[in-house]
Scaffold this motif. Structure first.
Motif, PDB file in Angstrom:
ATOM      1  N   GLN A 135      26.415  17.062  54.543  1.00  0.00           N
ATOM      2  CA  GLN A 135      26.417  17.617  56.026  1.00  0.00           C
ATOM      3  C   GLN A 135      26.332  16.583  57.261  1.00  0.00           C
ATOM      4  O   GLN A 135      26.317  16.207  57.662  1.00  0.00           O
ATOM      5  CB  GLN A 135      27.070  18.795  56.309  1.00  0.00           C
ATOM      6  CG  GLN A 135      28.093  18.908  57.390  1.00  0.00           C
ATOM      7  CD  GLN A 135      27.294  19.583  58.284  1.00  0.00           C
ATOM      8  OE1 GLN A 135      25.963  20.530  58.163  1.00  0.00           O
ATOM      9  NE2 GLN A 135      27.229  19.287  59.531  1.00  0.00           N
ATOM     10  N   VAL A 136      24.511  17.388  57.175  1.00  0.00           N
ATOM     11  CA  VAL A 136      22.982  16.575  58.139  1.00  0.00           C
ATOM     12  C   VAL A 136      23.788  15.135  58.658  1.00  0.00           C
ATOM     13  O   VAL A 136      24.266  14.074  59.495  1.00  0.00           O
ATOM     14  CB  VAL A 136      22.314  17.063  57.904  1.00  0.00           C
ATOM     15  CG1 VAL A 136      21.719  16.767  59.190  1.00  0.00           C
ATOM     16  CG2 VAL A 136      23.255  18.987  58.576  1.00  0.00           C
ATOM     17  N   ARG A 137      23.646  14.186  57.759  1.00  0.00           N
ATOM     18  CA  ARG A 137      23.619  12.975  56.978  1.00  0.00           C
ATOM     19  C   ARG A 137      24.299  12.202  57.492  1.00  0.00           C
ATOM     20  O   ARG A 137      24.563  11.357  57.667  1.00  0.00           O
ATOM     21  CB  ARG A 137      22.623  12.505  55.938  1.00  0.00           C
ATOM     22  CG  ARG A 137      21.481  12.585  55.407  1.00  0.00           C
ATOM     23  CD  ARG A 137      20.701  11.781  54.430  1.00  0.00           C
ATOM     24  NE  ARG A 137      19.590  12.472  55.035  1.00  0.00           N
ATOM     25  CZ  ARG A 137      18.322  11.945  53.548  1.00  0.00           C
ATOM     26  NH1 ARG A 137      19.051  12.222  52.147  1.00  0.00           N
ATOM     27  NH2 ARG A 137      17.654  11.861  53.860  1.00  0.00           N
ATOM     28  N   THR A 138      26.049  12.893  56.938  1.00  0.00           N
ATOM     29  CA  THR A 138      26.875  12.140  57.368  1.00  0.00           C
ATOM     30  C   THR A 138      27.740  12.221  58.434  1.00  0.00           C
ATOM     31  O   THR A 138      28.621  11.298  58.685  1.00  0.00           O
ATOM     32  CB  THR A 138      27.950  12.369  55.902  1.00  0.00           C
ATOM     33  OG1 THR A 138      28.117  13.391  55.888  1.00  0.00           O
ATOM     34  CG2 THR A 138      27.721  11.775  54.467  1.00  0.00           C
ATOM     35  N   GLN A 139      27.286  13.493  58.971  1.00  0.00           N
ATOM     36  CA  GLN A 139      27.926  14.126  60.224  1.00  0.00           C
ATOM     37  C   GLN A 139      27.117  14.222  61.560  1.00  0.00           C
ATOM     38  O   GLN A 139      26.702  12.817  62.191  1.00  0.00           O
ATOM     39  CB  GLN A 139      28.691  15.208  60.323  1.00  0.00           C
ATOM     40  CG  GLN A 139      29.802  14.992  59.042  1.00  0.00           C
ATOM     41  CD  GLN A 139      30.146  16.520  58.708  1.00  0.00           C
ATOM     42  OE1 GLN A 139      30.826  17.166  59.649  1.00  0.00           O
ATOM     43  NE2 GLN A 139      30.160  16.656  57.718  1.00  0.00           N
ATOM     44  N   GLU A 140      26.449  14.565  61.617  1.00  0.00           N
ATOM     45  CA  GLU A 140      25.350  15.667  62.897  1.00  0.00           C
ATOM     46  C   GLU A 140      24.631  14.119  62.932  1.00  0.00           C
ATOM     47  O   GLU A 140      24.710  13.691  64.013  1.00  0.00           O
ATOM     48  CB  GLU A 140      24.230  16.847  62.571  1.00  0.00           C
ATOM     49  CG  GLU A 140      25.672  17.123  61.776  1.00  0.00           C
ATOM     50  CD  GLU A 140      24.667  18.758  62.250  1.00  0.00           C
ATOM     51  OE1 GLU A 140      23.291  18.944  62.475  1.00  0.00           O
ATOM     52  OE2 GLU A 140      24.636  19.996  61.576  1.00  0.00           O
ATOM     53  N   LEU A 141      23.761  13.276  61.840  1.00  0.00           N
ATOM     54  CA  LEU A 141      22.806  12.295  62.179  1.00  0.00           C
ATOM     55  C   LEU A 141      23.359  11.311  62.405  1.00  0.00           C
ATOM     56  O   LEU A 141      22.673  10.536  63.347  1.00  0.00           O
ATOM     57  CB  LEU A 141      22.382  11.708  60.508  1.00  0.00           C
ATOM     58  CG  LEU A 141      21.212  10.614  61.109  1.00  0.00           C
ATOM     59  CD1 LEU A 141      19.717  11.402  62.157  1.00  0.00           C
ATOM     60  CD2 LEU A 141      20.636  10.750  59.853  1.00  0.00           C
ATOM     61  N   PRO A 142      24.637  10.590  62.077  1.00  0.00           N
ATOM     62  CA  PRO A 142      25.089   9.629  62.656  1.00  0.00           C
ATOM     63  C   PRO A 142      25.622   9.481  63.979  1.00  0.00           C
ATOM     64  O   PRO A 142      25.700   8.623  64.904  1.00  0.00           O
ATOM     65  CB  PRO A 142      26.503   9.473  61.665  1.00  0.00           C
ATOM     66  CG  PRO A 142      25.845   9.963  60.569  1.00  0.00           C
ATOM     67  CD  PRO A 142      24.883  11.107  61.162  1.00  0.00           C
ATOM     68  N   ALA A 143      26.014  11.008  64.260  1.00  0.00           N
ATOM     69  CA  ALA A 143      26.802  10.545  65.774  1.00  0.00           C
ATOM     70  C   ALA A 143      25.494  10.756  67.071  1.00  0.00           C
ATOM     71  O   ALA A 143      24.697  10.232  67.792  1.00  0.00           O
ATOM     72  CB  ALA A 143      27.175  12.627  65.794  1.00  0.00           C
ATOM     73  N   LEU A 144      24.597  11.492  66.379  1.00  0.00           N
ATOM     74  CA  LEU A 144      23.168  11.414  67.222  1.00  0.00           C
ATOM     75  C   LEU A 144      22.128   9.722  67.321  1.00  0.00           C
ATOM     76  O   LEU A 144      22.034   9.160  68.854  1.00  0.00           O
ATOM     77  CB  LEU A 144      22.009  12.486  66.644  1.00  0.00           C
ATOM     78  CG  LEU A 144      21.552  13.846  66.837  1.00  0.00           C
ATOM     79  CD1 LEU A 144      20.682  14.273  66.120  1.00  0.00           C
ATOM     80  CD2 LEU A 144      22.140  14.183  68.238  1.00  0.00           C
ATOM     81  N   GLN A 145      22.883   9.351  66.316  1.00  0.00           N
ATOM     82  CA  GLN A 145      22.599   8.000  66.103  1.00  0.00           C
ATOM     83  C   GLN A 145      22.949   7.103  67.447  1.00  0.00           C
ATOM     84  O   GLN A 145      22.967   5.641  67.907  1.00  0.00           O
ATOM     85  CB  GLN A 145      22.163   6.885  64.453  1.00  0.00           C
ATOM     86  CG  GLN A 145      21.778   7.480  64.185  1.00  0.00           C
ATOM     87  CD  GLN A 145      20.899   7.897  62.775  1.00  0.00           C
ATOM     88  OE1 GLN A 145      22.341   6.683  61.797  1.00  0.00           O
ATOM     89  NE2 GLN A 145      20.237   7.071  61.383  1.00  0.00           N
ATOM     90  N   GLN A 146      24.355   6.963  66.871  1.00  0.00           N
ATOM     91  CA  GLN A 146      25.343   6.616  67.944  1.00  0.00           C
ATOM     92  C   GLN A 146      24.721   6.859  69.491  1.00  0.00           C
ATOM     93  O   GLN A 146      25.254   5.768  70.379  1.00  0.00           O
ATOM     94  CB  GLN A 146      26.871   6.687  67.437  1.00  0.00           C
ATOM     95  CG  GLN A 146      26.988   6.022  65.963  1.00  0.00           C
ATOM     96  CD  GLN A 146      29.025   6.437  65.735  1.00  0.00           C
ATOM     97  OE1 GLN A 146      29.092   7.361  66.497  1.00  0.00           O
ATOM     98  NE2 GLN A 146      29.088   6.446  64.341  1.00  0.00           N
ATOM     99  N   LYS A 147      24.690   7.988  69.320  1.00  0.00           N
ATOM    100  CA  LYS A 147      24.526   8.700  70.919  1.00  0.00           C
ATOM    101  C   LYS A 147      23.109   7.917  71.698  1.00  0.00           C
ATOM    102  O   LYS A 147      22.837   7.213  72.650  1.00  0.00           O
ATOM    103  CB  LYS A 147      24.249   9.883  71.433  1.00  0.00           C
ATOM    104  CG  LYS A 147      24.361  10.439  72.514  1.00  0.00           C
ATOM    105  CD  LYS A 147      23.957  11.769  72.686  1.00  0.00           C
ATOM    106  CE  LYS A 147      23.536  12.567  74.580  1.00  0.00           C
ATOM    107  NZ  LYS A 147      23.255  14.288  73.755  1.00  0.00           N
TER     108      LYS A 147
END
Length: 236
Positions: free
Chosen positions: A192-204
């Motif tokens: 869940q973290v690698r597919t949702q939270e981490l991509p969101a931070l990387q995009q930001k």
């Protein structure tokens, strides 16, 4: 075992295993989901809900929580193994083993009678070889009878031991399922973290170009790797 003789424990998940329970760093796995060395068990609806609820509470930013993750289940299995070995070591069947060894030694020594230079050569010369051989067979027969009596005396204890081992097997299955539930919950959280939270931070970070945003994404990635290694250790 610590459990009541007729009680089989149920799986439980906790973030505080050290106070509540009595009783590898492979770089090649970074950036991947943890391996499936432990086969995932079939969970009941209640157990699946327990896993889902527990997974939602996992905090990868909590270093203490990550370090202690699943250690309670590991300790239970370690204590169980130690207890099982202790039960095996306390079984006193040495007398039967010694008697069997004596019979084997006696049987192996029979060929000495065919050696003219052996102890029984004088029986050949005196014509008493057959009598001596019969006497030795009688001795072996007596020892075998003693072994049979000893085995019969252990029969009740062996039946009790079988029942105990069956109970220990069921307890061990529970501990194994509990450890597997920790792994399932951890893998779900990691995914869940690698597919949702981490991509969101990387995009930001890409959008803002700010160093602090890039650092936040990098920190979370490192936390995922650290937690993944913890899950890998639990599977060993």
């Amino acid at each position: 075992m610590d459990q009541n003789e007729n009680e089989i424990p149920t799986p439980e998940l906790t973030f505080h295993p050290v106070s509540e329970q009595p009783a590898a760093d492979p770089q090649s796995t970074l950036g991947k989901t943890a391996s499936t060395a432990v086969e995932e068990p079939q969970l009941t609806p209640e157990e699946q809900k327990m896993v889902d609820d527990f997974s939602a509470k996992i905090d990868l930013t909590n270093t203490t929580q990550v370090l202690q993750y699943g250690s309670g289940a590991q300790k239970k299995m370690a204590d169980f193994s130690e207890n099982a070995l202790e039960n095996v070591k306390t079984k006193n069947l040495g007398e039967i083993g010694q008697m069997l060894s004596g019979v084997v030694t006696e049987l192996k020594s029979f060929d000495v009678a065919d050696d003219d230079k052996g102890f029984f050569a004088r029986f050949k010369r005196s014509g008493n070889k057959l009598t001596a051989l019969k006497a030795r067979y009688a001795k072996v027969e007596t020892n075998v009878d003693k072994i049979c009596e000893a085995l019969e005396s252990h029969q009740v204890q062996l039946l009790k031991d079988t029942s105990m081992l069956d109970k220990m097997y069921e307890v061990n299955k529970t501990y194994f399922k509990e450890l597997s539930m920790y792994l399932i919950a951890g893998k779900n959280k990691l995914k869940q973290v690698r597919t949702q939270e981490l991509p969101a931070l990387q995009q930001k970070a890409q959008k803002t170009g700010l160093p602090e945003d890039a650092q936040s994404a990098n920190d979370l990635s490192n936390m995922c790797n650290r937690f993944e290694k913890k899950l890998h250790d639990l599977e060993l």
